[in-house]
Design a protein around this motif. Structure first.
Motif, PDB file in Angstrom:
ATOM      1  N   UNK A  77       0.834  -1.199   0.000  1.00 26.85           N
ATOM      2  CA  UNK A  77       0.000   0.000   0.000  1.00 26.85           C
ATOM      3  C   UNK A  77       0.871   1.253   0.000  1.00 26.85           C
ATOM      4  N   UNK A  78       1.934   1.242   0.786  1.00 26.77           N
ATOM      5  CA  UNK A  78       2.836   2.397   0.850  1.00 26.77           C
ATOM      6  C   UNK A  78       3.441   2.683  -0.521  1.00 26.77           C
ATOM      7  N   UNK A  79       3.839   1.658  -1.233  1.00 28.13           N
ATOM      8  CA  UNK A  79       4.385   1.855  -2.580  1.00 28.13           C
ATOM      9  C   UNK A  79       3.355   2.526  -3.490  1.00 28.13           C
ATOM     10  N   UNK A  80       2.112   2.080  -3.414  1.00 31.16           N
ATOM     11  CA  UNK A  80       1.050   2.649  -4.252  1.00 31.16           C
ATOM     12  C   UNK A  80       0.789   4.109  -3.898  1.00 31.16           C
ATOM     13  N   UNK A 113      -9.088   0.355 -13.948  1.00 32.83           N
ATOM     14  CA  UNK A 113      -8.306  -0.418 -14.911  1.00 32.83           C
ATOM     15  C   UNK A 113      -6.834  -0.002 -14.889  1.00 32.83           C
ATOM     16  N   UNK A 114      -6.576   1.277 -14.713  1.00 34.76           N
ATOM     17  CA  UNK A 114      -5.210   1.796 -14.647  1.00 34.76           C
ATOM     18  C   UNK A 114      -4.528   1.379 -13.350  1.00 34.76           C
ATOM     19  N   UNK A 115      -5.284   1.273 -12.275  1.00 34.94           N
ATOM     20  CA  UNK A 115      -4.727   0.917 -10.968  1.00 34.94           C
ATOM     21  C   UNK A 115      -4.202  -0.516 -10.907  1.00 34.94           C
ATOM     22  N   UNK A 116      -4.870  -1.434 -11.547  1.00 34.83           N
ATOM     23  CA  UNK A 116      -4.550  -2.860 -11.384  1.00 34.83           C
ATOM     24  C   UNK A 116      -3.109  -3.232 -11.747  1.00 34.83           C
ATOM     25  N   UNK A 117      -2.553  -2.744 -12.852  1.00 31.48           N
ATOM     26  CA  UNK A 117      -1.136  -3.046 -13.122  1.00 31.48           C
ATOM     27  C   UNK A 117      -0.200  -2.470 -12.053  1.00 31.48           C
ATOM     28  N   UNK A 118      -0.573  -1.360 -11.453  1.00 30.74           N
ATOM     29  CA  UNK A 118       0.223  -0.793 -10.372  1.00 30.74           C
ATOM     30  C   UNK A 118       0.199  -1.712  -9.149  1.00 30.74           C
ATOM     31  N   UNK A 119      -0.960  -2.300  -8.863  1.00 31.18           N
ATOM     32  CA  UNK A 119      -1.041  -3.255  -7.753  1.00 31.18           C
ATOM     33  C   UNK A 119      -0.120  -4.438  -8.037  1.00 31.18           C
ATOM     34  N   UNK A 120      -0.143  -4.919  -9.272  1.00 31.87           N
ATOM     35  CA  UNK A 120       0.737  -6.031  -9.645  1.00 31.87           C
ATOM     36  C   UNK A 120       2.200  -5.659  -9.451  1.00 31.87           C
ATOM     37  N   UNK A 121       2.565  -4.451  -9.862  1.00 24.77           N
ATOM     38  CA  UNK A 121       3.945  -3.980  -9.712  1.00 24.77           C
ATOM     39  C   UNK A 121       4.346  -3.924  -8.240  1.00 24.77           C
ATOM     40  N   UNK A 122       3.522  -3.296  -7.406  1.00 24.15           N
ATOM     41  CA  UNK A 122       3.850  -3.151  -5.991  1.00 24.15           C
ATOM     42  C   UNK A 122       3.923  -4.520  -5.312  1.00 24.15           C
TER      43      UNK A 122
END
Length: 131
Positions: A77-80, A113-122
Motif C-alpha cells: 500500500x505504501x508503494x502505491x 483499470x489503470x490501478x490494477x497493473x500498479x497493484x501487480x507492480x507493488x
C-alpha cells in the motif's frame, strides 16, 4: 417540475450504478486472470460492487502469521501511495490482510483499470523480499 427532476435523478442513478458495476467487472476479470489474488468474499452473491475487497492467495503469504501479512500489505500500500496511484486502498481494519478498492459511482472505471497493473507492480516488488 418535480416529475422531470425525478426522471433525471433516475437516469443519473442508473448511470452511477452502471459505472460501479463496470468497475467491479474490471476487477473481477482481473482477479480471474491473476494467479496470486482472490476475492476476500468467497460467495459471489455477497460481494460488494463499491467496496471491492480481495486478498493475496499465494502460499508464501497465506502461511504467514497475521501480523506479518499486515506488514506485507502495508508495504504494498505504501508503494502505491508513494507513486500517487492509490489512496485508502488497504482492507478494512478488522478484516484479514487485504486490498479494498473503491468502485463506487464516483470513480471512473478506467481509473480502476489503470490501478490494477500498479497493484501487480507493488506486489511483485514486495514479494521479492519475502518469497
Amino acid at each position: 417540475d418535480s416529475v422531470a427532476s425525478r426522471g433525471l435523478g433516475d437516469v443519473y442513478k442508473r448511470q452511477i450504478i452502471n459505472r460501479s458495476n463496470k468497475s467491479f467487472n474490471i476487477v473481477s476479470e482481473w482477479i480471474s486472470k491473476t494467479s496470486w489474488v482472490e476475492f476476500l468474499c468467497a460467495d459471489p452473491s455477497s460481494r460488494s460492487n463499491t467496496g471491492i475487497t480481495f486478498q493475496i492467495s499465494e502460499e508464501w503469504f497465506v502461511k504467514m502469521e497475521d501480523i506479518l501479512k499486515k506488514e506485507v500489505m502495508k508495504k504494498i500500500i505504501t508503494k502505491l501511495i508513494e507513486e500517487k496511484v492509490a489512496n485508502d486502498i488497504n482492507g478494512y481494519p478488522k478484516a484479514p490482510a487485504s486490498f479494498r478498492v473503491w468502485g463506487g459511482g464516483t470513480v471512473e472505471p478506467e481509473d480502476i483499470n489503470t490501478l490494477l497493473p500498479w497493484i501487480e507492480w507493488a506486489y511483485s516488488e514486495v514479494k521479492s523480499k519475502y518469497a
